[in-house]
Scaffold this motif. Structure first.
Motif, mmCIF file in Angstrom:
data_model
loop_
_atom_site.group_PDB
_atom_site.id
_atom_site.type_symbol
_atom_site.label_atom_id
_atom_site.label_comp_id
_atom_site.label_asym_id
_atom_site.label_seq_id
_atom_site.Cartn_x
_atom_site.Cartn_y
_atom_site.Cartn_z
ATOM 1 N N GLU A 54 0.704 -1.290 0.083
ATOM 2 C CA GLU A 54 0.172 -0.127 0.002
ATOM 3 C C GLU A 54 0.679 1.173 0.193
ATOM 4 O O GLU A 54 1.678 1.512 0.854
ATOM 5 N N VAL A 56 1.652 4.924 0.742
ATOM 6 C CA VAL A 56 1.235 5.818 1.501
ATOM 7 C C VAL A 56 1.303 7.164 1.321
ATOM 8 O O VAL A 56 0.703 8.001 1.345
ATOM 9 N N ALA A 57 2.600 7.284 0.528
ATOM 10 C CA ALA A 57 2.929 8.738 0.137
ATOM 11 C C ALA A 57 3.926 8.710 -0.932
ATOM 12 O O ALA A 57 4.895 7.889 -0.833
ATOM 13 N N ARG A 67 3.387 0.760 2.940
ATOM 14 C CA ARG A 67 3.172 -0.289 3.898
ATOM 15 C C ARG A 67 3.024 -1.516 3.644
ATOM 16 O O ARG A 67 2.358 -1.720 2.467
ATOM 17 N N MET A 72 7.340 -1.409 6.914
ATOM 18 C CA MET A 72 7.201 -0.154 6.126
ATOM 19 C C MET A 72 8.324 -0.385 5.286
ATOM 20 O O MET A 72 9.567 -0.715 5.581
#
Length: 174
Positions: A54, A56-57, A67, A72
């Motif tokens: 995923e 995130v940024a 993620r 992380m």
């Protein structure tokens, strides 16, 4: 519990990776981008939501924070390809709530998985790859169905407004 105490979190592992190319999206376009870059000798990381990745940024640099199922990932990349897919949308017209209406990609995936789409598969727009279907020309007017809520026909119209009704078990919307 002490509601004023700071929350207690477990240790989250963080991995840092540098790569030539980051591809976000593991579908057809993302996979093709990865294959072309690898064939050119580039180091590639592919992230795919289906694998639990995923994003995130994305920050300047570029630096991407991800993620993953194991923690992380901070990923530095020389170049990023975003291939997260497109939204295939059914047209809104009378009968668009009937069962048996599929987007082209859904039809391709169901067919590849061995799902029987019926004898009469009609394609409105571009026919799906690998799925036996009959393309119908013209402007979509409506879908017709039976009392169970299943599509039985698609109605199209030519430039003069002449309607044509084509019987079907499934309609694929390309």
């Amino acid at each position: 519990p002490n509601l004023t105490a700071p929350p207690v979190f477990g240790e989250v592992p963080v991995r840092r990776v540098e790569t030539d190319l980051l591809v976000i999206g593991g579908g057809r376009s993302g996979t093709t981008a990865r294959e072309k870059a690898e064939a050119a000798g580039r180091e590639v990381v592919l992230l795919d939501a289906a694998a639990g990745d995923e994003v995130v940024a994305i920050y300047a640099g570029p630096m991407v924070v991800v993620r993953t199922p194991t923690g992380m990932l901070h990923l530095g990349a020389q170049e990023i390809v975003v291939a997260t897919g497109a939204a295939e949308i059914h047209p809104v017209c009378p009968g668009s709530q009937l069962n048996g209406l599929l987007t082209a990609r859904a039809a391709e995936r169901l067919h590849a998985a061995g799902v029987d789409l019926g004898e009469n598969v009609v394609a409105v727009g571009k026919p799906p790859k690998g799925v036996r279907s009959t393309a119908v020309p013209g402007r979509l007017v409506r879908f017709e169905g039976d009392s169970s809520g299943r599509v039985t026909a698609v109605v199209t119209a030519d430039d003069a407004g002449q309607e044509t009704t084509t019987a079907c078990d499934t309609v694929v919307l390309g």
